[in-house]
Design a protein around this motif. Sequence first.
Motif, PDB file in Angstrom:
ATOM      1  N   ASP A 116      73.162  72.480  44.769  1.00  0.00           N
ATOM      2  CA  ASP A 116      73.049  71.002  45.225  1.00  0.00           C
ATOM      3  C   ASP A 116      74.299  70.455  44.484  1.00  0.00           C
ATOM      4  O   ASP A 116      74.379  70.409  43.110  1.00  0.00           O
ATOM      5  CB  ASP A 116      71.926  70.442  44.617  1.00  0.00           C
ATOM      6  N   GLU A 121      74.924  67.494  43.687  1.00  0.00           N
ATOM      7  CA  GLU A 121      74.617  66.377  42.744  1.00  0.00           C
ATOM      8  C   GLU A 121      74.201  67.098  41.468  1.00  0.00           C
ATOM      9  O   GLU A 121      74.130  66.326  40.606  1.00  0.00           O
ATOM     10  CB  GLU A 121      73.608  65.733  43.494  1.00  0.00           C
ATOM     11  N   LYS A 125      67.032  62.743  39.733  1.00  0.00           N
ATOM     12  CA  LYS A 125      67.287  63.396  40.981  1.00  0.00           C
ATOM     13  C   LYS A 125      66.534  64.885  41.135  1.00  0.00           C
ATOM     14  O   LYS A 125      66.695  65.549  42.036  1.00  0.00           O
ATOM     15  CB  LYS A 125      68.796  64.089  40.757  1.00  0.00           C
ATOM     16  N   LYS A 176      64.824  71.030  43.499  1.00  0.00           N
ATOM     17  CA  LYS A 176      65.966  70.528  42.781  1.00  0.00           C
ATOM     18  C   LYS A 176      66.131  70.820  41.466  1.00  0.00           C
ATOM     19  O   LYS A 176      67.123  71.315  40.994  1.00  0.00           O
ATOM     20  CB  LYS A 176      65.734  68.779  42.912  1.00  0.00           C
ATOM     21  N   SER A 201      67.712  74.283  41.529  1.00  0.00           N
ATOM     22  CA  SER A 201      69.119  74.131  41.852  1.00  0.00           C
ATOM     23  C   SER A 201      69.869  73.966  40.366  1.00  0.00           C
ATOM     24  O   SER A 201      70.957  74.683  40.028  1.00  0.00           O
ATOM     25  CB  SER A 201      69.483  73.004  42.842  1.00  0.00           C
TER      26      SER A 201
END
Length: 596
Positions: free
Chosen positions: A430, A432, A505, A511, A514
């Motif tokens: 990811d 971000e 996030k 997430k 990641s």
Amino acid sequence: MTKNSIKELFSKAHELYNKKDFEKAKEVYEEILSFDRKNVEALVNLGVILKALGDRQTAYQNYVKAINLNPKYIFAYNNLGNLLKDTGNYKAAIQVYSDAIKIEPKNFHAYNSLGMVYEKLKDNNKAILSYKEAVRVNPNFAKAVNNIGVILYKQKKYEESIGIFKIALKIDPKYYELYSNIGACFNKLKKYDEAIDALNIAIEKNPKNGGAYTNLGNVYNKLYEYKKAAKLHEKSIELEPNGSNAYSNVGTSYKYLGQVKKSIDSYKKAIELDPNFVNAHFDLSTMYLAKGDYKNGWEEYEWRFKKEEMIPHIIKNKDIFSKPMFSGTEDVKDKTIILHSEQGFGDSIQFIRFLPKFKEKFPCKIAVKCRDELKELFKFIEEIDVLTHRNEATPEFDYHLPIMSMPKLLNMKTNKDLPKQNPYLFALKDKELEVKKEKGKINIGICWSASITGESYDGKVFDLKYFEPIINSNKINVYTLQVGPENEDIKKLGFEDKIIDVTDKLTDFSKTASLMKELDLVISSDTSVAHLAGALDVPVWIPLQKVPDWRWGNRGETTPWYPSAKLFRQKTSRVWDSVFQSIYDKLFSNFKIKIK
């Protein structure tokens, strides 16, 4: 035989009964009935003796015969109702007690007994109404008042329960058991000083009250004074050798004293005395699993679904639990089994690894219904045919199976039977959540708390302040993996400029996964973050309490469940300083980073 001689025989039988010489008492009542077969008092009293001797069928016949001879003989109804209640024939018992009340509307004992039957049926509202009727008829009937307090205790209304027990104590100041009940309530409220005071009074007033000793032992278990707790439970057992609760409670004391065999033996004794003692079965399972006895452990672990804490989960997911649970013997060709999440996030993450082996052994369609935050993470598991989360409709299925029941059906006996795939969970990169690599610096993710509803919450969590030496190191970038209100600890301690916080996030576990894959190391309390790191094969160091959750075993720095994990165990209960010193030392040996 004259009336006086019959009266003498009744007196003799009564004396023998008080001495617990039931066989001779039986002979005397039989002698009375040989002269007067229609003597209802002798029939009922003989029924009481027969029940004590274990001949419940003949006792039942005696009570019924007495009622037929004299339909208004109230003692026959009371004893018949008690017999039916004790044998689990609750519907018939309700009818008998109701009949007794019709004959004698002021029969407060019948109202009280009726309440006890409704309690057995878990109809607490009707039970309380019955107890209130008993008190209405006899305002000095402290036993019924106590029973109302006991129901409130079971409903976790501890403050209300204390108030009711105190009312009963005003009615009967010599009802010393009430002090024990009050102490148990204070224990649940975590008002330990008040609990100890009340229970010491209970013991002082009645030194032979085994229940008071084990209640006091429970308080000391909560205060981590396990040696003192064990002695109190042992005293309770000495006084009441058939008390299953005391055996279960002392099993817990032995567990935290590290006396594994004595703990297992105690739980087994509790189960021997009460074969349906749910918590004893569950606690025994965790002892077996901790020592690697998976054969016995998985069998006992199935009792988890009978625990009180699981009832809301079962009700909420009644569409799943209303269908048959897969036992491993059914033909599942062309069938669908739904695997569903239970308990915490970490449990699902830890046990989903068994899915490939499970589908290999049981070739069927697999649907998985997991907690919402796990769905994206589980999308990469090829063996899942249908994947939904809890807020989505349940897919069509034929059998259900809790995720943590897979190893039992796979006949997992030792750690050698663990699936070898590693990692077994994966995460997409990811952008971000990319972590910048800086020369001379390592990136560490930290987590210090856990789910407040999880087992042993107080023991497994620690203060963020223990990470301060790491946070202040100029050779470490620290990322928080702690989501939820506990993340506010960063601001409280003034670390907001020193810890990198991207938790806004981290909306689900994919997430978090990641981000973890970007890190050099994760240091986490015993929570889902630790399990996720292990499942991803990310290096993870886990500080553990002295007697940790069963899945980490009782000793060793490594675990077969997660090859990338290193365990740091407390040497002394509730003392984390030496644990973190070992972590600092390991940072130096592994990364040449000296922590001051």
